[in-house]
Design a protein around this motif. Structure first.
Motif, PDB file in Angstrom:
ATOM      1  N   GLY A  93       0.817  -1.211   0.000  1.00  0.00           N
ATOM      2  CA  GLY A  93       0.000   0.000   0.000  1.00  0.00           C
ATOM      3  C   GLY A  93       0.848   1.256   0.000  1.00  0.00           C
ATOM      4  O   GLY A  93       0.542   2.227  -0.686  1.00  0.00           O
ATOM      5  N   TYR A  94       1.940   1.222   0.766  1.00  0.00           N
ATOM      6  CA  TYR A  94       2.849   2.369   0.790  1.00  0.00           C
ATOM      7  C   TYR A  94       3.492   2.574  -0.579  1.00  0.00           C
ATOM      8  O   TYR A  94       3.560   3.703  -1.076  1.00  0.00           O
ATOM      9  N   ALA A  95       3.957   1.494  -1.182  1.00  0.00           N
ATOM     10  CA  ALA A  95       4.587   1.603  -2.499  1.00  0.00           C
ATOM     11  C   ALA A  95       3.601   2.131  -3.543  1.00  0.00           C
ATOM     12  O   ALA A  95       3.939   3.022  -4.336  1.00  0.00           O
ATOM     13  N   LEU A  96       2.394   1.591  -3.531  1.00  0.00           N
ATOM     14  CA  LEU A  96       1.385   2.040  -4.497  1.00  0.00           C
ATOM     15  C   LEU A  96       1.044   3.513  -4.289  1.00  0.00           C
ATOM     16  O   LEU A  96       0.958   4.277  -5.260  1.00  0.00           O
ATOM     17  N   SER A  97       0.868   3.926  -3.053  1.00  0.00           N
ATOM     18  CA  SER A  97       0.526   5.331  -2.809  1.00  0.00           C
ATOM     19  C   SER A  97       1.700   6.249  -3.137  1.00  0.00           C
ATOM     20  O   SER A  97       1.492   7.373  -3.618  1.00  0.00           O
ATOM     21  N   SER A  98       2.921   5.794  -2.948  1.00  0.00           N
ATOM     22  CA  SER A  98       4.086   6.606  -3.308  1.00  0.00           C
ATOM     23  C   SER A  98       4.179   6.793  -4.819  1.00  0.00           C
ATOM     24  O   SER A  98       4.438   7.899  -5.307  1.00  0.00           O
ATOM     25  N   ILE A  99       3.961   5.715  -5.546  1.00  0.00           N
ATOM     26  CA  ILE A  99       3.999   5.796  -7.012  1.00  0.00           C
ATOM     27  C   ILE A  99       2.862   6.675  -7.522  1.00  0.00           C
ATOM     28  O   ILE A  99       3.046   7.481  -8.447  1.00  0.00           O
ATOM     29  N   ALA A 100       1.692   6.559  -6.920  1.00  0.00           N
ATOM     30  CA  ALA A 100       0.565   7.410  -7.312  1.00  0.00           C
ATOM     31  C   ALA A 100       0.870   8.876  -7.027  1.00  0.00           C
ATOM     32  O   ALA A 100       0.498   9.756  -7.808  1.00  0.00           O
ATOM     33  N   THR A 101       1.570   9.147  -5.930  1.00  0.00           N
ATOM     34  CA  THR A 101       1.954  10.522  -5.602  1.00  0.00           C
ATOM     35  C   THR A 101       2.885  11.092  -6.662  1.00  0.00           C
ATOM     36  O   THR A 101       2.720  12.236  -7.100  1.00  0.00           O
ATOM     37  N   VAL A 102       3.850  10.302  -7.082  1.00  0.00           N
ATOM     38  CA  VAL A 102       4.780  10.755  -8.122  1.00  0.00           C
ATOM     39  C   VAL A 102       4.027  11.042  -9.420  1.00  0.00           C
ATOM     40  O   VAL A 102       4.223  12.093 -10.054  1.00  0.00           O
ATOM     41  N   LEU A 103       3.156  10.120  -9.814  1.00  0.00           N
ATOM     42  CA  LEU A 103       2.395  10.311 -11.054  1.00  0.00           C
ATOM     43  C   LEU A 103       1.512  11.542 -10.982  1.00  0.00           C
ATOM     44  O   LEU A 103       1.479  12.354 -11.911  1.00  0.00           O
ATOM     45  N   LEU A 104       0.792  11.700  -9.882  1.00  0.00           N
ATOM     46  CA  LEU A 104      -0.090  12.862  -9.750  1.00  0.00           C
ATOM     47  C   LEU A 104       0.701  14.169  -9.719  1.00  0.00           C
ATOM     48  O   LEU A 104       0.264  15.174 -10.272  1.00  0.00           O
ATOM     49  N   THR A 105       1.860  14.160  -9.081  1.00  0.00           N
ATOM     50  CA  THR A 105       2.696  15.358  -9.049  1.00  0.00           C
ATOM     51  C   THR A 105       3.104  15.767 -10.467  1.00  0.00           C
ATOM     52  O   THR A 105       3.111  16.948 -10.808  1.00  0.00           O
ATOM     53  N   LEU A 106       3.439  14.777 -11.280  1.00  0.00           N
ATOM     54  CA  LEU A 106       3.841  15.073 -12.659  1.00  0.00           C
ATOM     55  C   LEU A 106       2.656  15.455 -13.541  1.00  0.00           C
ATOM     56  O   LEU A 106       2.806  16.231 -14.484  1.00  0.00           O
ATOM     57  N   ALA A 107       1.462  14.916 -13.231  1.00  0.00           N
ATOM     58  CA  ALA A 107       0.325  15.086 -14.126  1.00  0.00           C
ATOM     59  C   ALA A 107      -0.557  16.288 -13.796  1.00  0.00           C
ATOM     60  O   ALA A 107      -1.250  16.796 -14.685  1.00  0.00           O
ATOM     61  N   LEU A 131      -5.813   8.595   0.281  1.00  0.00           N
ATOM     62  CA  LEU A 131      -6.968   7.853  -0.227  1.00  0.00           C
ATOM     63  C   LEU A 131      -6.526   6.610  -0.998  1.00  0.00           C
ATOM     64  O   LEU A 131      -7.168   5.554  -0.905  1.00  0.00           O
ATOM     65  N   VAL A 132      -5.441   6.734  -1.744  1.00  0.00           N
ATOM     66  CA  VAL A 132      -4.906   5.578  -2.467  1.00  0.00           C
ATOM     67  C   VAL A 132      -4.464   4.506  -1.470  1.00  0.00           C
ATOM     68  O   VAL A 132      -4.753   3.320  -1.649  1.00  0.00           O
ATOM     69  N   TYR A 133      -3.786   4.930  -0.411  1.00  0.00           N
ATOM     70  CA  TYR A 133      -3.333   3.982   0.612  1.00  0.00           C
ATOM     71  C   TYR A 133      -4.522   3.302   1.283  1.00  0.00           C
ATOM     72  O   TYR A 133      -4.513   2.077   1.479  1.00  0.00           O
ATOM     73  N   LEU A 134      -5.544   4.069   1.606  1.00  0.00           N
ATOM     74  CA  LEU A 134      -6.748   3.507   2.210  1.00  0.00           C
ATOM     75  C   LEU A 134      -7.387   2.477   1.277  1.00  0.00           C
ATOM     76  O   LEU A 134      -7.756   1.380   1.703  1.00  0.00           O
ATOM     77  N   GLY A 135      -7.501   2.821   0.013  1.00  0.00           N
ATOM     78  CA  GLY A 135      -8.069   1.889  -0.957  1.00  0.00           C
ATOM     79  C   GLY A 135      -7.238   0.621  -1.089  1.00  0.00           C
ATOM     80  O   GLY A 135      -7.786  -0.480  -1.223  1.00  0.00           O
ATOM     81  N   ALA A 136      -5.929   0.753  -1.024  1.00  0.00           N
ATOM     82  CA  ALA A 136      -5.051  -0.416  -1.113  1.00  0.00           C
ATOM     83  C   ALA A 136      -5.247  -1.333   0.089  1.00  0.00           C
ATOM     84  O   ALA A 136      -5.328  -2.562  -0.062  1.00  0.00           O
ATOM     85  N   ALA A 188       0.545  -0.713  -9.541  1.00  0.00           N
ATOM     86  CA  ALA A 188       1.817  -0.036  -9.269  1.00  0.00           C
ATOM     87  C   ALA A 188       2.687  -0.013 -10.520  1.00  0.00           C
ATOM     88  O   ALA A 188       3.327   0.996 -10.828  1.00  0.00           O
ATOM     89  N   ALA A 189       2.712  -1.121 -11.257  1.00  0.00           N
ATOM     90  CA  ALA A 189       3.498  -1.178 -12.492  1.00  0.00           C
ATOM     91  C   ALA A 189       2.939  -0.223 -13.548  1.00  0.00           C
ATOM     92  O   ALA A 189       3.692   0.487 -14.224  1.00  0.00           O
ATOM     93  N   VAL A 190       1.617  -0.191 -13.676  1.00  0.00           N
ATOM     94  CA  VAL A 190       0.993   0.708 -14.665  1.00  0.00           C
ATOM     95  C   VAL A 190       1.251   2.175 -14.291  1.00  0.00           C
ATOM     96  O   VAL A 190       1.657   2.977 -15.136  1.00  0.00           O
ATOM     97  N   LEU A 191       1.024   2.512 -13.030  1.00  0.00           N
ATOM     98  CA  LEU A 191       1.254   3.895 -12.587  1.00  0.00           C
ATOM     99  C   LEU A 191       2.725   4.273 -12.689  1.00  0.00           C
ATOM    100  O   LEU A 191       3.067   5.388 -13.090  1.00  0.00           O
ATOM    101  N   GLY A 192       3.597   3.340 -12.306  1.00  0.00           N
ATOM    102  CA  GLY A 192       5.029   3.609 -12.399  1.00  0.00           C
ATOM    103  C   GLY A 192       5.488   3.807 -13.836  1.00  0.00           C
ATOM    104  O   GLY A 192       6.286   4.701 -14.128  1.00  0.00           O
ATOM    105  N   GLY A 193       4.988   2.978 -14.731  1.00  0.00           N
ATOM    106  CA  GLY A 193       5.336   3.140 -16.146  1.00  0.00           C
ATOM    107  C   GLY A 193       4.827   4.455 -16.709  1.00  0.00           C
ATOM    108  O   GLY A 193       5.541   5.155 -17.450  1.00  0.00           O
ATOM    109  N   THR A 194       3.629   4.825 -16.337  1.00  0.00           N
ATOM    110  CA  THR A 194       3.068   6.096 -16.794  1.00  0.00           C
ATOM    111  C   THR A 194       3.861   7.270 -16.229  1.00  0.00           C
ATOM    112  O   THR A 194       4.145   8.231 -16.952  1.00  0.00           O
ATOM    113  N   ALA A 195       4.238   7.193 -14.958  1.00  0.00           N
ATOM    114  CA  ALA A 195       5.042   8.256 -14.354  1.00  0.00           C
ATOM    115  C   ALA A 195       6.396   8.363 -15.036  1.00  0.00           C
ATOM    116  O   ALA A 195       6.892   9.468 -15.281  1.00  0.00           O
ATOM    117  N   TRP A 196       6.977   7.218 -15.360  1.00  0.00           N
ATOM    118  CA  TRP A 196       8.272   7.225 -16.038  1.00  0.00           C
ATOM    119  C   TRP A 196       8.155   7.874 -17.421  1.00  0.00           C
ATOM    120  O   TRP A 196       9.004   8.680 -17.802  1.00  0.00           O
TER     121      TRP A 196
END
Length: 102
Positions: A25-39, A57-62, A83-91
């Motif tokens: 959950g922490y990893a997923l929410s961290s990756i979502a934070t990076v993606l949202l920051t960029l987007a 909210l992402v962490y809660l959902g996870a 996490a892989a999809v969000l990470g790839g999109t952020a990259w």
């Protein structure tokens, strides 16, 4: 002996879900934070603040997902795939912004 094996399997499943909830959950929410920051179309500070708040909210959902999934394997898969999809999109977004700035 069979009952002991069932108890051990159940406890390992619960332990696996707990690790998935905390670490995954922490990893997923961290990756979502990076993606949202960029987007997010805002100043850097506002984007980081908004993304960080939304990551709770992402962490809660996870965490809810992990304990609602039918098996521990599905719980892990339900964290790894997004996490892989969000990470790839952020990259991709990061590489596009670095390439565009040069």
């Amino acid at each position: 002996m069979k009952r002991t094996t069932q108890r051990a399997r159940y406890r390992l499943g619960v332990a696996s879900r707990a690790v998935a909830a905390v670490a995954g959950g922490y990893a997923l929410s961290s990756i979502a934070t990076v993606l949202l920051t960029l987007a997010l179309p805002a100043s850097r500070a506002e984007a980081v603040l908004t993304a960080t708040m939304l990551s709770f909210l992402v962490y809660l959902g996870a965490v809810v997902w992990v304990f609602a999934a039918a098996t521990a394997w599905r719980a892990w898969l339900g964290l790894i795939v997004p996490a892989a999809v969000l990470g790839g999109t952020a990259w991709i977004l990061r590489m596009a912004s670095v390439g565009g700035a040069s």
